[in-house]
Write an enzyme that holds these catalytic residues in place. Structure first.
Site, PDB file in Angstrom:
ATOM      1  N   HIS A   1       0.858  -1.188   0.000  1.00 46.66           N
ATOM      2  CA  HIS A   1       0.000   0.000   0.000  1.00 46.66           C
ATOM      3  C   HIS A   1       0.888   1.230   0.000  1.00 46.66           C
ATOM      4  O   HIS A   1       1.969   1.225   0.585  1.00 46.66           O
ATOM      5  CB  HIS A   1      -0.897   0.014   1.245  1.00 46.66           C
TER       6      HIS A   1
ATOM      7  N   SER B   1      -6.490   3.848   8.475  1.00 48.85           N
ATOM      8  CA  SER B   1      -7.146   3.533   7.202  1.00 48.85           C
ATOM      9  C   SER B   1      -6.361   2.462   6.434  1.00 48.85           C
ATOM     10  O   SER B   1      -6.918   1.471   5.966  1.00 48.85           O
ATOM     11  CB  SER B   1      -7.253   4.835   6.386  1.00 48.85           C
TER      12      SER B   1
ATOM     13  N   LYS C   1      -7.196  -1.912   6.290  1.00 52.39           N
ATOM     14  CA  LYS C   1      -7.418  -2.592   4.997  1.00 52.39           C
ATOM     15  C   LYS C   1      -6.426  -3.734   4.813  1.00 52.39           C
ATOM     16  O   LYS C   1      -6.775  -4.797   4.312  1.00 52.39           O
ATOM     17  CB  LYS C   1      -7.265  -1.594   3.830  1.00 52.39           C
TER      18      LYS C   1
END
Ligand code: URA
Length: 412
Positions: free
Chosen positions: A82, A183, A187
């Site tokens: 990410h 956040s 995920k």
């Protein structure tokens, strides 16, 4: 418990207990707390920060708002990555196919645009037909078969992030280290991989502005990883300039395709570095060996073939990608050398052109954006094209000067 007391407590920079965070955020998810009260709490968090304990608690609350994927049926090493977000960041669309071509698997949950940074989900949706809302069954099946699939947060997977993320985007509450950590890590944990790479971007074009904050982010991401038995690796990377040449949804997909077809620039170098790190984590081999595999996957077009398979499996058609037919060529006013291309100004230009949402309900025109024709240190002559703007038919003419201002040129 009372939401006003909770907002007030954070306004006064006091620590919030698990139960208070749970009450506020689950209340918001269940529609008992309205947008405006959650916006006030998010802004108080942005200004006064949340401490490590609050970040760990909130991450747990986010994860528990949905399910954690059962990835036990996936064959082969599962990895995940990410990026903390930056202007022109299209790394997922390049790295996913590379690692899939090297025999690894990635079940990637991504987000939409956030603040002045675009989001992978919006970029992929600029491919006509592309479906980011696969069922969990289809998602895992594609990961196992092709090696790579991407979905957005949904009602089953971190629904809390889906809702809070959209609100942050529309309330200028994106740039909170704590909220970014919650956040992203919620995920990643919910996606089930035990090997996670975070590409931590800092600088003018990133959500995280300073190198010190990038280090702090890495520390907390690793701490969250430890709590859930995940190996988290962070690579810190500067982003004072945009990543790659294209900014804007369709244009970024087109640049990802170009990179997979051999285009060379800093974006490619970074993607190879990130892909090699993932391959070395997943296959437990040394970095140089992994780098060679990543490079080969681009050179022999296996990564591009994977990209095509991935897009087709999710219903997309790359032959139908559309860019705006209305173009503005921005020309240099002098002879000289480019000494800076300011990523923050480029992002504001992208906003002025219409690449991002202003409200949660906005639909974006994916065809708009910017292509940089010149890079750092390039020599330019007066009237050379610095960048091309892909605009709406009735665009605001002020963007021309705004575009010129993004480039710092040292006169000869
Ligand atoms: N990416 C995310 O998924 N969330 C953030 O807050 C920032 C980047």
């Amino acid at each position: 418990m009372n939401i006003l007391n909770i907002i007030d407590k954070k306004r006064l920079n006091k620590h919030l207990e698990y139960e208070e965070l749970d009450y506020a955020f689950n209340g918001y998810l269940n529609k008992n707390i309205p947008d405006y009260q959650m916006s006030a709490l998010l802004m108080a968090i942005c200004i006064n920060k949340i401490d490590d304990k609050e970040i760990l608690d909130l991450t747990d609350i986010f994860i528990k708002s949905g399910q954690v994927l059962d990835v036990s049926a996936i064959n082969g090493p599962l990895v995940d990555k990410h990026s903390t977000g930056g202007v022109g960041d299209k790394t997922t669309m390049i790295i996913g196919p590379i690692i899939a071509a090297c025999g690894l698997k990635m079940a990637k949950m991504s987000g939409r645009g956030l603040g002045l940074t675009g989001g992978t989900i919006d970029k992929l949706e600029s491919i006509p037909g592309f479906n980011v809302n696969l069922s969990i069954e289809d998602f895992l099946h594609q990961v196992d078969n092709i090696g790579f699939a991407t979905i957005a947060q949904n009602e089953n997977l971190v629904p809390m992030d889906k809702k809070v993320y959209a609100l942050r985007d529309a309330t200028a509450t994106c740039e909170s280290l704590g909220l970014i950590a919650v956040s992203i890590m919620s995920k990643k944990i919910a996606s089930g991989s035990k090997n996670i790479l975070i590409d931590v971007k800092y600088g003018k074009g990133a959500l995280i502005k300073s190198k010190d904050d990038a280090y702090l982010f890495s520390q907390i991401a690793e701490k969250i990883g430890q709590k859930y038995n995940c190996k988290v690796k962070c690579i810190i990377d500067n982003m004072d300039m945009p990543l790659g040449d294209n900014i804007g949804n369709s244009l970024e997909v087109l640049e990802a395709i170009d990179i997979l077809n051999g285009k060379n620039n800093y974006l490619k170098d970074l993607c190879l570095k990130l892909a090699a790190t993932l391959i070395s984590m997943g296959k437990d081999i040394n970095y140089d060996e992994a780098y060679k595999l990543a490079q080969e996957a681009i050179d022999n077009k296996k990564a591009y073939e994977k990209f095509q398979e991935f897009v087709k499996a999710q219903g997309g058609d790359i032959t139908k990608i559309r860019v705006s037919p209305y173009k503005v060529m921005v020309k240099s006013l002098k002879n000289g050398q480019i000494v800076n291309i300011d990523a923050h100004k480029i992002a504001q230009l992208a906003r002025a052109i219409g690449c991002f949402r202003e409200t949660k309900e906005d639909k974006i025109d994916y065809s708009l954006g910017i292509v940089l024709n010149k890079r750092l240190n390039d020599k330019v002559k007066k009237d050379d094209i610095l960048c091309e703007l892909y605009v709406k038919e009735n665009y605001n003419k002020n963007i021309y000067d705004q575009a010129i201002n993004c480039f710092e040129i040292k006169e000869d």
